[in-house]
Design a protein around this motif. Sequence first.
Motif, short mmCIF file in Angstrom:
data_model
loop_
_atom_site.label_atom_id
_atom_site.label_comp_id
_atom_site.label_asym_id
_atom_site.label_seq_id
_atom_site.Cartn_x
_atom_site.Cartn_y
_atom_site.Cartn_z
N LYS A 1 -17.55 94.83 16.27
CA LYS A 1 -17.66 95.87 15.27
C LYS A 1 -17.69 97.26 15.91
O LYS A 1 -18.11 97.41 17.05
N THR A 2 -17.28 98.25 15.14
CA THR A 2 -17.38 99.64 15.59
C THR A 2 -18.85 99.99 15.79
O THR A 2 -19.67 99.70 14.93
N PHE B 1 -23.11 105.80 14.18
CA PHE B 1 -23.99 105.20 13.19
C PHE B 1 -25.38 105.78 13.33
O PHE B 1 -25.79 106.22 14.40
N ARG C 1 -22.43 107.40 10.01
CA ARG C 1 -22.24 106.40 8.95
C ARG C 1 -23.52 105.62 8.74
O ARG C 1 -24.31 105.43 9.66
N ASN C 2 -23.69 105.18 7.52
CA ASN C 2 -24.85 104.38 7.15
C ASN C 2 -24.49 102.90 7.28
O ASN C 2 -23.49 102.45 6.72
N ARG C 3 -25.30 102.15 8.00
CA ARG C 3 -25.01 100.73 8.24
C ARG C 3 -24.95 99.93 6.94
O ARG C 3 -24.09 99.07 6.79
N THR D 1 -24.20 100.91 3.90
CA THR D 1 -22.98 101.25 3.16
C THR D 1 -21.77 100.56 3.77
O THR D 1 -20.93 100.02 3.05
N GLU D 2 -21.70 100.55 5.09
CA GLU D 2 -20.57 99.90 5.77
C GLU D 2 -20.58 98.39 5.55
O GLU D 2 -19.52 97.78 5.40
N ARG E 1 -19.21 97.81 2.07
CA ARG E 1 -17.76 98.01 2.07
C ARG E 1 -17.04 96.79 2.65
O ARG E 1 -16.02 96.36 2.13
N ALA E 2 -17.57 96.26 3.75
CA ALA E 2 -16.97 95.09 4.38
C ALA E 2 -17.02 93.88 3.45
O ALA E 2 -16.06 93.11 3.36
N LYS F 1 -14.42 94.36 0.71
CA LYS F 1 -13.08 94.16 1.26
C LYS F 1 -12.80 92.68 1.46
O LYS F 1 -11.71 92.19 1.15
#
Length: 91
Positions: free
Chosen positions: A6-7, A11, A70-72, A74-75, A78-79, A82
Motif C-alpha cells: 500500500k501507499t 498519511f 490523507r486520512n487512513r 477515508t482511504e 474508498r478501497a 472500489k
Amino acid sequence: MCRSIKTLHNFEPPATEDEIQAAALQFVRKLSGFTKPSKANEEAFSLAVEQVAAAARSLLDALVTNAEPRNRETEIERARAKSAKRFGTEI
C-alpha cells in the motif's frame, strides 16, 4: 507491483515501522519468488528485507508534498467501495 503493498506516503499519522517492514517483506517476496525462503537463503532474504525497509524509510522521510495528509479511514472506505464496484460484492 504487489497489490498488497500500500501507499505509505502522506498519511496522518505517518506510516509506522510495522507498515514499512510489511511492505519491504512483500517486495522481497515478490522479487525472490519465495513466500518463506529455505534455510540456505534465509540470511540473504532477511538482509534484503532490512535493506529495503531502510531504503523505504529514507524515501518516506525525504519526500515533500504540499497536499493535505490523507486520512487512513477515508482511504480504507474508498478501497472498499472500489472493490465492491469491481467485484460486485457488498463489503
